[in-house]
Scaffold this motif. Structure first.
Motif, PDB file in Angstrom:
ATOM      1  N   ASP A 132       0.876  -1.265   0.008  1.00 55.19           N
ATOM      2  CA  ASP A 132       0.031  -0.172  -0.065  1.00 55.19           C
ATOM      3  C   ASP A 132       0.849   1.112  -0.085  1.00 55.19           C
ATOM      4  O   ASP A 132       0.750   1.978  -0.803  1.00 55.19           O
ATOM      5  CB  ASP A 132      -0.799  -0.139   1.218  1.00 55.19           C
ATOM      6  CG  ASP A 132      -1.724   1.405   1.305  1.00 55.19           C
ATOM      7  OD1 ASP A 132      -2.735   1.345   0.508  1.00 55.19           O
ATOM      8  OD2 ASP A 132      -1.607   1.963   2.314  1.00 55.19           O
ATOM      9  N   ALA A 133       1.907   1.193   0.752  1.00 58.52           N
ATOM     10  CA  ALA A 133       2.707   2.254   0.917  1.00 58.52           C
ATOM     11  C   ALA A 133       3.760   2.653  -0.265  1.00 58.52           C
ATOM     12  O   ALA A 133       3.756   3.718  -0.995  1.00 58.52           O
ATOM     13  CB  ALA A 133       3.938   2.262   2.019  1.00 58.52           C
ATOM     14  N   LEU A 134       3.919   1.417  -1.101  1.00 58.04           N
ATOM     15  CA  LEU A 134       4.798   1.636  -2.365  1.00 58.04           C
ATOM     16  C   LEU A 134       3.636   2.005  -3.408  1.00 58.04           C
ATOM     17  O   LEU A 134       4.163   3.174  -4.169  1.00 58.04           O
ATOM     18  CB  LEU A 134       5.125   0.051  -2.805  1.00 58.04           C
ATOM     19  CG  LEU A 134       6.251  -0.338  -2.142  1.00 58.04           C
ATOM     20  CD1 LEU A 134       6.445  -1.824  -2.269  1.00 58.04           C
ATOM     21  CD2 LEU A 134       7.718   0.273  -2.086  1.00 58.04           C
ATOM     22  N   ILE A 135       2.423   1.885  -3.590  1.00 61.71           N
ATOM     23  CA  ILE A 135       1.512   2.325  -4.217  1.00 61.71           C
ATOM     24  C   ILE A 135       1.083   3.763  -4.088  1.00 61.71           C
ATOM     25  O   ILE A 135       1.358   4.593  -4.885  1.00 61.71           O
ATOM     26  CB  ILE A 135       0.195   1.506  -4.430  1.00 61.71           C
ATOM     27  CG1 ILE A 135       0.347   0.230  -4.923  1.00 61.71           C
ATOM     28  CG2 ILE A 135      -0.821   2.194  -5.158  1.00 61.71           C
ATOM     29  CD1 ILE A 135      -0.824  -1.087  -4.475  1.00 61.71           C
ATOM     30  N   ARG A 136       1.152   4.239  -2.785  1.00 63.74           N
ATOM     31  CA  ARG A 136       0.851   5.675  -2.640  1.00 63.74           C
ATOM     32  C   ARG A 136       1.814   6.596  -2.868  1.00 63.74           C
ATOM     33  O   ARG A 136       1.962   7.460  -3.008  1.00 63.74           O
ATOM     34  CB  ARG A 136       0.599   5.887  -1.165  1.00 63.74           C
ATOM     35  CG  ARG A 136      -0.934   5.248  -0.851  1.00 63.74           C
ATOM     36  CD  ARG A 136      -1.465   5.562   0.589  1.00 63.74           C
ATOM     37  NE  ARG A 136      -0.869   4.669   1.666  1.00 63.74           N
ATOM     38  CZ  ARG A 136       0.057   5.145   2.364  1.00 63.74           C
ATOM     39  NH1 ARG A 136       0.361   6.232   2.505  1.00 63.74           N
ATOM     40  NH2 ARG A 136       0.581   4.284   3.227  1.00 63.74           N
ATOM     41  N   VAL A 141       3.306  -2.034  -8.502  1.00 57.43           N
ATOM     42  CA  VAL A 141       3.512  -3.413  -7.669  1.00 57.43           C
ATOM     43  C   VAL A 141       2.812  -4.665  -8.687  1.00 57.43           C
ATOM     44  O   VAL A 141       1.715  -4.769  -8.721  1.00 57.43           O
ATOM     45  CB  VAL A 141       2.839  -3.430  -6.094  1.00 57.43           C
ATOM     46  CG1 VAL A 141       3.076  -4.619  -5.585  1.00 57.43           C
ATOM     47  CG2 VAL A 141       3.706  -2.343  -5.423  1.00 57.43           C
ATOM     48  N   ARG A 142       3.954  -5.271  -9.246  1.00 52.72           N
ATOM     49  CA  ARG A 142       3.421  -6.216 -10.375  1.00 52.72           C
ATOM     50  C   ARG A 142       2.125  -7.270  -9.807  1.00 52.72           C
ATOM     51  O   ARG A 142       1.186  -7.494 -10.488  1.00 52.72           O
ATOM     52  CB  ARG A 142       4.454  -7.155 -10.663  1.00 52.72           C
ATOM     53  CG  ARG A 142       4.252  -8.031 -11.852  1.00 52.72           C
ATOM     54  CD  ARG A 142       4.009  -7.098 -13.055  1.00 52.72           C
ATOM     55  NE  ARG A 142       4.773  -6.124 -13.373  1.00 52.72           N
ATOM     56  CZ  ARG A 142       6.113  -6.080 -13.746  1.00 52.72           C
ATOM     57  NH1 ARG A 142       6.817  -7.255 -13.859  1.00 52.72           N
ATOM     58  NH2 ARG A 142       6.817  -5.021 -13.880  1.00 52.72           N
ATOM     59  N   GLN A 186      13.908   2.697  -0.260  1.00 52.01           N
ATOM     60  CA  GLN A 186      13.545   3.718   0.935  1.00 52.01           C
ATOM     61  C   GLN A 186      12.078   3.928   1.606  1.00 52.01           C
ATOM     62  O   GLN A 186      11.893   3.971   2.714  1.00 52.01           O
ATOM     63  CB  GLN A 186      13.816   5.282   0.085  1.00 52.01           C
ATOM     64  CG  GLN A 186      15.145   5.353  -0.530  1.00 52.01           C
ATOM     65  CD  GLN A 186      15.065   6.675  -1.306  1.00 52.01           C
ATOM     66  OE1 GLN A 186      14.062   6.869  -2.019  1.00 52.01           O
ATOM     67  NE2 GLN A 186      16.258   7.395  -1.405  1.00 52.01           N
ATOM     68  N   VAL A 187      11.223   3.443   0.902  1.00 54.26           N
ATOM     69  CA  VAL A 187       9.746   3.597   1.261  1.00 54.26           C
ATOM     70  C   VAL A 187       9.419   2.429   2.360  1.00 54.26           C
ATOM     71  O   VAL A 187       9.117   2.571   3.428  1.00 54.26           O
ATOM     72  CB  VAL A 187       8.660   3.217   0.243  1.00 54.26           C
ATOM     73  CG1 VAL A 187       7.269   2.853   0.649  1.00 54.26           C
ATOM     74  CG2 VAL A 187       8.698   4.607  -0.677  1.00 54.26           C
ATOM     75  N   ASN A 265      -1.625   1.485   8.551  1.00 57.99           N
ATOM     76  CA  ASN A 265      -0.396   1.461   8.031  1.00 57.99           C
ATOM     77  C   ASN A 265       0.755   2.413   8.839  1.00 57.99           C
ATOM     78  O   ASN A 265       1.869   2.332   9.238  1.00 57.99           O
ATOM     79  CB  ASN A 265      -0.093   1.219   6.749  1.00 57.99           C
ATOM     80  CG  ASN A 265      -0.733  -0.094   6.052  1.00 57.99           C
ATOM     81  OD1 ASN A 265      -0.679  -1.119   6.883  1.00 57.99           O
ATOM     82  ND2 ASN A 265      -1.280  -0.005   4.686  1.00 57.99           N
ATOM     83  N   GLU A 266       0.303   3.711   8.742  1.00 53.59           N
ATOM     84  CA  GLU A 266       0.964   4.903   9.305  1.00 53.59           C
ATOM     85  C   GLU A 266       1.652   4.376  10.781  1.00 53.59           C
ATOM     86  O   GLU A 266       2.423   5.251  11.142  1.00 53.59           O
ATOM     87  CB  GLU A 266       0.527   6.166   9.144  1.00 53.59           C
ATOM     88  CG  GLU A 266      -0.938   6.317   9.820  1.00 53.59           C
ATOM     89  CD  GLU A 266      -1.513   7.692   9.488  1.00 53.59           C
ATOM     90  OE1 GLU A 266      -1.906   8.077  10.435  1.00 53.59           O
ATOM     91  OE2 GLU A 266      -1.545   7.725   8.101  1.00 53.59           O
TER      92      GLU A 266
END
Length: 271
Positions: A132-136, A141-142, A186-187, A265-266
């Motif tokens: 979710d963090a990567l998408i935001r 994300v494959r 990094q994320v 998640n945060e």
């Protein structure tokens, strides 16, 4: 975000989590939870008799990257109020996996008939939270894009034993172009309770993976010529430890079919 707007946003997420668990409980959703419940923590689950719980707790403490502990229940209590207002661990996972003396014997849609008064539930962080963090962060994300479960592999990376629990790490893989790979590192580094940064980048053979196109768990995904495979520690790792420890009974989620919580998640992030 204004306080009232944030409160409304959070309440909508909590209602979403409760609604999704209700669909799982009814049998309406039985597939992977990858890409679901945006902004909410998903969890790996291990359920053990109480006399095995202290060894497993130490195993998690010894291996915080593979087994980032989020919650532990009281013996015999199927609720986890810190993770969900109406959560019932006996019914709220899309598919359960039962281990008997270390052998995977069956999968079930609920475990009410198997529940014991001494069962202790462990909930561990999951890489679906960092997806979710990567998408935001604007990354692709494959497995989410293709509607697939994430690819997971048995590796040769040893975990630190504890009591009766030992074994190698399971890793999950997501491919990225090199520039995006740097951003992905990094994320995810900011989310140690969702496994944090990758444990390996590049050649899968260096961590004991002979055929990246044939994952041990989950679905295969396409890796394009210009992409690097990134490997993260995976919450399926305890399932290999269960095979080695051989408790008389243990119950987990089926890989990729996670517990949906009402934690954001945060809340797992480090600044």
């Amino acid at each position: 975000m204004h306080a009232d707007a944030y409160s409304d946003f959070k309440n909508s997420l909590l209602n979403q989590a409760s609604s999704l668990r209700s669909r799982i409980r009814s049998g309406a959703h039985t597939s992977t939870t990858s890409g679901m419940a945006h902004s909410l923590v998903q969890g790996n689950v291990v359920i053990l008799p109480a006399d095995w719980a202290s060894d497993f707790l130490l195993y998690c403490q010894n291996n915080p990257v593979a087994c980032p502990l989020i919650a532990v229940s009281e013996p015999g209590d199927p609720t986890l109020p810190d993770l969900g207002r109406d959560l019932d661990i006996r019914t709220d996972i899309p598919e359960y996996q039962v281990f008997r003396n270390g052998e995977r014997t069956e999968t079930l849609s609920d475990i009410q008939a198997l529940w014991q008064d001494d069962f202790v539930t462990f909930v561990l962080g999951c890489s679906f939270s960092f997806e979710d963090a990567l998408i935001r962060a604007g990354l692709s994300v494959r497995n989410v894009d293709d509607g697939l479960n994430v690819s997971m592999y048995r590796s040769n990376i040893a975990t630190r034993p504890a009591g009766r629990f030992r074994g190698n790490m399971v890793v999950s893989m997501r491919p990225f172009p090199s520039a995006d790979a740097i951003r992905a590192i990094q994320v995810t580094t900011r989310l140690p309770k969702a496994h944090g940064a990758p444990v390996h980048i590049g050649d899968p053979a260096l961590i004991g993976i002979e055929d990246i196109g044939n994952p041990d768990f989950g679905d295969p995904v396409t890796i394009k010529d210009h992409e690097l495979p990134l490997f993260w520690a995976c919450g399926v790792t305890p399932q290999l430890a269960l095979e080695n420890a051989r408790p008389p009974i243990a119950i987990t989620h089926v890989p990729g079919k996670m517990l949906l919580t009402e934690r954001l998640n945060e809340e797992l992030a480090v600044l």
